[in-house]
Design an enzyme around this catalytic site. Sequence first.
Site, PDB file in Angstrom:
ATOM      1  N   ASP A 245       0.538  -1.039   0.021  1.00 56.26           N
ATOM      2  CA  ASP A 245      -0.282  -0.467   0.104  1.00 56.26           C
ATOM      3  C   ASP A 245       0.877   1.319  -0.014  1.00 56.26           C
ATOM      4  OD1 ASP A 245      -1.679   2.096   0.118  1.00 56.26           O
ATOM      5  OD2 ASP A 245      -3.061   0.659   1.955  1.00 56.26           O
ATOM      6  N   HIS A 246       0.987   1.857  -1.194  1.00 58.42           N
ATOM      7  CA  HIS A 246       1.988   3.075  -0.999  1.00 58.42           C
ATOM      8  C   HIS A 246       2.277   4.137  -0.604  1.00 58.42           C
ATOM      9  CE1 HIS A 246      -0.929   4.557  -4.234  1.00 58.42           C
ATOM     10  NE2 HIS A 246       0.088   5.775  -3.511  1.00 58.42           N
TER      11      HIS A 246
ATOM     12  N   HIS B 149      -6.143   2.987   1.763  1.00 63.59           N
ATOM     13  CA  HIS B 149      -5.008   4.581   1.764  1.00 63.59           C
ATOM     14  C   HIS B 149      -5.258   4.543   3.444  1.00 63.59           C
ATOM     15  CE1 HIS B 149      -2.880   3.546  -1.906  1.00 63.59           C
ATOM     16  NE2 HIS B 149      -4.137   3.886  -2.681  1.00 63.59           N
TER      17      HIS B 149
END
Length: 518
Positions: free
Chosen positions: A203-204, A266
């Site tokens: 999950d960037h 996010h």
Amino acid sequence: MATTGRPRAMSGTIPSMESSANDALKDNTVIVVLGASGDLAKKKTYPALFGLYRMGFLPRDVHIVGYARTKMDDAEYHKRITSYIKIADDDEDGKAKLEEFKKFTFYISGGYEDGPSFENLNRFIEGIESKYQSKERNRLFYLALPPSVFIPVAQHLKEQCYSKDGKNRIIVEKPFGKDLESCRELLSSLKQHWSEDETFRIDHYLGKEMVKNILVLRFANVAFGAAWDKNSISNVQITFKEPFGTEGRGGYFDEFGIIRDILQNHLLQVLSVLTMERPVSFSAEDIRDEKVKVLRAIPPIERNDTLLGQYVAANGKPGYLDDDTVPPNSVCPTYAATTLWIHNPRWEGVPFILKAGKALNEAKVEVRIQFKDVTQGIFKDISRNELVIRIQPSEAVYLKINAKTPGLNTRAIPTEMDLTYKRRFTEIKIPEAYEALILDALRGDHSNFVRDDELDVAWKIFTPILHWIDGKNGPAPKPVPYPYGSRGPKELDSFINKYGYKRTVAEYTWPIMNVSAL
């Protein structure tokens, strides 16, 4: 917070965040990018790999192999993977490094669901590995792929491309399912072939500098820690804003919606780092244990704690339903505000408002922590303190305070103690999120990746509201319209106000324009 001069070298390091030498892939490593012809690979994965190479963080004698269905020669492949790598015209070193980068990046085409294609890929990798001096053979597989092929690809990689003479790791991109049941099916299928230790679910947002900074802000500063609970904090907002719509990609977006796309992963990740208890250490499992604990204290979202919106044509821009790829009369929300509650001693009664939307008035991701009112008496109608963590753009942390206005009169005005990164750290390049996370995977550090039980509890929070929106438990709710380029639905102010949020007096504006001029 506002300071001048060049920052000194850090004296407070966090050594346990670094992986052990035994876990790091230092030599004899092949990185395989599956889905190499896609947007994610060319926009994020390859620029991140090049950035790591230029900074000297890739393993020695590394080789990168792109794999996808598309047939193309090396020239087309190199053109595609470097199209989003930005190098200044006068940057001769960068140009030279890019040419070096191309020399150890290769491409091979094949299918995603047939064994012979992966046998061919394995032979290609073995041809590269035959030139290595030692017997060690490490492989890192990056799945820049749609979730529909995660399972067959993971299976074939294990059966046909798994190195028996070194370490194997697999990076999997979101989305990790569409609800609790599909997530569990995906996790179960992946576990049949890859161990949890070998799996890195990316999950960037966990790789973004300001998200990683939250742990240091919280646990390395007594001043913040003392006020980090229900006794001092009134409400918290975590906001994601995009200034553009689906732009012809509405068919894909309509399948998932804004909650699955942004909030469930996010923004919930940001919330978990923001609210977790102090970990025993900064080792990966200690951090992830605390994240799971706080998520387990959050009940499923209630319908009356949710506001849904869908953008309509305005300001010369088309509405969501004007996108030819969107089904007619779709009720998929492009904006959502949901309020979560954490039932534990630290956070009981504090509303956490997660907001995300497309086609809004600006691009911004931030955390806004609003503190309670000061004791009434000598001050009346005074602005509340707010701690704002600006994740992007223009990374910053600023504390909104009240101070005496200069002059002979005694009047309090809102101002800020400001740590704006571009102004304070003028000579430091902030790494891209994908650079940080790929490096973590190479080091074997799981701290900033999502664990299986963390995914499970996250879906428990969101699945009931998602099933309601999908119309699985009766008629689907119709989102309220909001104009393209606006702040969101007109109902937004009343929605956040009912949770105790008080807007700062109109005369105050954070001077972000000073940042963009730097």
